[in-house]
Design an enzyme around this catalytic site. Structure first.
Site, PDB file in Angstrom:
ATOM      1  N   VAL A 113       0.823  -1.203  -0.043  1.00 13.62           N
ATOM      2  CA  VAL A 113       0.008   0.091   0.076  1.00 13.62           C
ATOM      3  C   VAL A 113       0.881   1.211  -0.026  1.00 13.62           C
ATOM      4  CG1 VAL A 113      -1.792   1.222   1.546  1.00 13.62           C
ATOM      5  CG2 VAL A 113      -2.037  -0.991   1.030  1.00 13.62           C
ATOM      6  N   LEU A 133     -18.129 -13.533  -7.611  1.00 14.35           N
ATOM      7  CA  LEU A 133     -18.966 -14.564  -7.810  1.00 14.35           C
ATOM      8  C   LEU A 133     -18.444 -15.965  -8.500  1.00 14.35           C
ATOM      9  CD1 LEU A 133     -22.611 -13.282  -8.504  1.00 14.35           C
ATOM     10  CD2 LEU A 133     -21.720 -14.009  -6.228  1.00 14.35           C
ATOM     11  N   CYS A 170      -5.536  -9.320   3.270  1.00 18.93           N
ATOM     12  CA  CYS A 170      -6.633  -8.593   3.678  1.00 18.93           C
ATOM     13  C   CYS A 170      -7.832  -9.419   4.360  1.00 18.93           C
ATOM     14  CB  CYS A 170      -7.141  -7.679   3.014  1.00 18.93           C
ATOM     15  SG  CYS A 170      -5.885  -6.320   2.526  1.00 18.93           S
TER      16      CYS A 170
HETATM   17  P1  NAD Z   1       3.159  -4.521   4.077  1.00 20.87           P
HETATM   18  O1  NAD Z   1       3.503  -5.659   5.094  1.00 20.87           O
HETATM   19  O2  NAD Z   1       3.434  -4.986   2.789  1.00 20.87           O
HETATM   20  O3  NAD Z   1       4.043  -3.197   4.315  1.00 20.87           O
HETATM   21  C1  NAD Z   1       4.219  -2.583   5.574  1.00 20.87           C
HETATM   22  C2  NAD Z   1       5.493  -1.829   5.790  1.00 20.87           C
HETATM   23  O4  NAD Z   1       5.246  -0.935   6.740  1.00 20.87           O
HETATM   24  C3  NAD Z   1       6.536  -2.987   5.846  1.00 20.87           C
HETATM   25  O5  NAD Z   1       7.532  -2.494   4.834  1.00 20.87           O
HETATM   26  C4  NAD Z   1       7.258  -2.339   7.225  1.00 20.87           C
HETATM   27  O6  NAD Z   1       8.650  -2.558   7.368  1.00 20.87           O
HETATM   28  C5  NAD Z   1       6.764  -1.083   7.527  1.00 20.87           C
HETATM   29  N1  NAD Z   1       6.745  -0.837   8.918  1.00 20.87           N
HETATM   30  C6  NAD Z   1       6.334  -1.268   9.925  1.00 20.87           C
HETATM   31  N2  NAD Z   1       6.531  -0.292  10.959  1.00 20.87           N
HETATM   32  C7  NAD Z   1       6.775   0.801  10.635  1.00 20.87           C
HETATM   33  C8  NAD Z   1       6.941   2.070  11.103  1.00 20.87           C
HETATM   34  N3  NAD Z   1       6.904   2.255  12.265  1.00 20.87           N
HETATM   35  N4  NAD Z   1       7.313   3.090  10.426  1.00 20.87           N
HETATM   36  C9  NAD Z   1       7.524   2.894   9.179  1.00 20.87           C
HETATM   37  N5  NAD Z   1       7.205   1.818   8.379  1.00 20.87           N
HETATM   38  C10 NAD Z   1       6.931   0.673   8.944  1.00 20.87           C
HETATM   39  O7  NAD Z   1       1.810  -4.064   4.297  1.00 20.87           O
HETATM   40  P2  NAD Z   1       0.640  -3.631   3.153  1.00 20.87           P
HETATM   41  O8  NAD Z   1       0.089  -4.834   2.441  1.00 20.87           O
HETATM   42  O9  NAD Z   1       1.223  -2.593   2.517  1.00 20.87           O
HETATM   43  O10 NAD Z   1      -0.630  -3.263   4.073  1.00 20.87           O
HETATM   44  C11 NAD Z   1      -0.510  -2.054   4.799  1.00 20.87           C
HETATM   45  C12 NAD Z   1      -1.970  -1.636   5.281  1.00 20.87           C
HETATM   46  O11 NAD Z   1      -2.777  -1.623   4.251  1.00 20.87           O
HETATM   47  C13 NAD Z   1      -2.369  -2.657   6.409  1.00 20.87           C
HETATM   48  O12 NAD Z   1      -3.247  -2.293   7.379  1.00 20.87           O
HETATM   49  C14 NAD Z   1      -3.438  -3.428   5.177  1.00 20.87           C
HETATM   50  O13 NAD Z   1      -4.563  -4.223   5.728  1.00 20.87           O
HETATM   51  C15 NAD Z   1      -3.958  -2.324   4.567  1.00 20.87           C
HETATM   52  N6  NAD Z   1      -4.393  -2.647   2.981  1.00 20.87           N
HETATM   53  C16 NAD Z   1      -3.552  -3.619   2.319  1.00 20.87           C
HETATM   54  C17 NAD Z   1      -4.151  -3.927   1.057  1.00 20.87           C
HETATM   55  C18 NAD Z   1      -3.154  -4.954   0.155  1.00 20.87           C
HETATM   56  O14 NAD Z   1      -3.673  -5.465  -0.755  1.00 20.87           O
HETATM   57  N7  NAD Z   1      -2.058  -5.142   0.594  1.00 20.87           N
HETATM   58  C19 NAD Z   1      -5.086  -3.126   0.639  1.00 20.87           C
HETATM   59  C20 NAD Z   1      -5.847  -2.263   1.099  1.00 20.87           C
HETATM   60  C21 NAD Z   1      -5.430  -2.242   2.448  1.00 20.87           C
END
Ligand code: NAD
Length: 434
Positions: free
Chosen positions: A11, A253, A263
């Site tokens: 994200v 579907l 997620c």
């Molecule tokens: P991810 O695990 O790919 O990335 C998270 C990143 O955050 C990691 O690189 C980690 O090192 C970093 N991080 C952790 N603590 C940190 C801090 N204190 N400061 C800076 N960086 C830090 O996660 P993601 O898939 O990108 O998901 C992130 C959020 O978005 C989640 O809440 C997820 O539910 C939501 N989300 C994800 C998707 C998806 O398809 N992946 C879609 C919509 C929403």
């Protein structure tokens, strides 16, 4: 506008690249220093179609930067997005907010002029207000507002989803922060994207309710697929007939081995915990999760039955490991629930995946053999399972497939192929709900 993105995952990286494409000046930060080093070298740490090009373009124009030093970007930011992970908390199914709160603490002392701090991570209701409280505790004179801007992008289609979303949801406390976010999302407003401003709590809940609804839709069609098999109906015909009703719609579907990914599994669990905490009912979501587990168990049985009732000492070629095509994300992929069970019962697995194998090696039992060539994975296998519908699996040369397999058993968990055609080609063909 100056934007800091905290978190360079699926994200954070996509949002950062897209905001810079909108014209903002974006700096992306991550606590993972190796990730930042890679990004500074021009390497992309995840697989997402189109991302490498978009990053390169905006790095070159100077509107996108990476740093492992918060001092350089926080004080000058107009907006700070928290896009860190919110995985399931061990033991209780609640969203683990430790990364979000750590990010809030890390930035608090560095705030300078007025800043809007935005939760982009998927977080339970009340989190934005807790982030606000934490920042005040750590810097009582900070001039800031919090906002909630949940992200709806889908991995594999993330850039298009971000650039052309169905809607943008933004929860705000006041007009001042609303105006800042309106300006940032100006390019989407100008192409007619609905931008829904809400209170903080509603924005937070919209994200969970949306994901739980989509997960429920998948479980619903998977459950109907069981009945289809019993009564000899075709799930695709049933889904088409349902989907033509605009109140239902034709998306989500498709039957399969159950939903997975980073997620739906964690967000449905977290929504149930949230409901419990507030003494609200969540029976439909509980059923959706239960049906999803049943579906994975059904897939194990389907494979076992296709192998003659016993997978012991058999070799299974598995095509696709990720939870869906066009991503390397293995988090909660159905393959992680299905394959270890077969391995435990003495089945050998030859696996192929275009992007997910590196990630899979850490998550699947060591016994799995990985192949970079699809057809090599089929060599002398007793059967093949199509687990993820990557495009390269959609036009397999069935003559080669048959030649390589010990017996022509094809288990298609994504219904990519036509049963009658596969029968004509001489396969014992098994699919879902037809
Ligand atoms: P991810 O695990 O790919 O990335 C998270 C990143 O955050 C990691 O690189 C980690 O090192 C970093 N991080 C952790 N603590 C940190 C801090 N204190 N400061 C800076 N960086 C830090 O996660 P993601 O898939 O990108 O998901 C992130 C959020 O978005 C989640 O809440 C997820 O539910 C939501 N989300 C994800 C998707 C998806 O398809 N992946 C879609 C919509 C929403």
């Amino acid at each position: 506008m100056k934007v800091t993105m905290l978190g360079c995952g699926y994200v954070g990286l996509v949002s950062g690249a897209c905001f810079s494409e909108f014209g903002a000046n974006v700096t992306c930060y991550d606590v993972d220093k190796n990730r930042i080093k890679k990004l500074l070298r021009g390497e992309v740490p995840i697989y997402e179609p189109g991302l490498e090009l978009l990053l390169k373009k905006n790095i070159q124009t100077g509107s996108l930067k990476f740093t492992d030093n918060l001092n350089g970007c926080i004080p000058t930011s107009d907006l700070i997005f928290i896009a860190v992970g919110t995985p399931t908390r061990r033991g209780d199914g609640h969203a683990d907010l430790s990364y979000v709160f750590q990010a809030a603490k890390d930035l608090a002392g560095l705030l300078n002029d007025y800043t809007v701090i935005v939760d982009k991570s998927t977080v339970p209701v009340g989190t934005a207000r807790n982030v606000k409280r934490l920042i005040v505790e750590n810097n009582s004179s900070a001039d800031f507002d919090v906002a909630s801007n949940p992200e709806f992008l889908r991995e594999g289609n993330a850039i298009t989803d971000f650039m052309r979303p169905d809607r943008v949801v933004i929860g705000v406390e006041n007009k001042r922060s609303e105006d800042v976010l309106k300006k940032l999302y100006g390019p989407l407003n100008s192409i007619g994207t609905p931008i829904l401003f809400t209170d903080l709590e509603s924005a937070e809940l919209i994200k969970y309710a949306s994901n739980a609804f989509l997960a429920t839709k998948i479980s619903f069609i998977n459950e109907i697929s069981i009945l289809c098999e019993e009564v000899h109906a075709n799930i695709h015909t049933v889904a088409k007939g349902m989907g033509l009703d605009t109140r239902i719609g034709n998306k989500f579907l498709s039957p399969g081995p159950g939903y997975g990914g980073s997620c739906f599994p964690k967000d449905t669990q977290a929504l149930i915990r949230m409901a419990q905490e507030h003494r609200a009912s969540s029976r439909i979501i509980e059923a959706a999760i239960e049906v999803n587990e049943i579906q994975k168990a059904r897939m194990i049985k389907k494979i076992r039955d296709a192998l003659g009732g016993d997978e012991h000492d058999k070799t299974l070629a598995v095509l696709g490991l990720t939870f869906k095509p066009e991503t390397d994300d293995m988090r909660d992929a159905p393959s992680l629930g299905i394959l270890p069970n077969l391995i435990e019962n003495g089945c050998r697995i030859n696996a192929h995946d275009p992007q997910g194998m590196d990630e899979a090696k850490d998550l699947l039992p060591n016994e799995v053999c990985y192949f970079t060539n699809i057809y090599s994975a089929l060599d002398d296998a007793d059967a093949v399972v199509l687990m993820t519908e990557w495009e390269i699996y959609q036009n397999l040369d069935m003559n080669i497939v048959k030649e390589k397999l010990k017996s022509p058993i094809f288990i298609d968990l994504r219904n990519v192929y036509q049963p009658d055609k596969m029968k004509l080609l001489g396969f014992n063909y098994y699919s879902v709900g037809r």
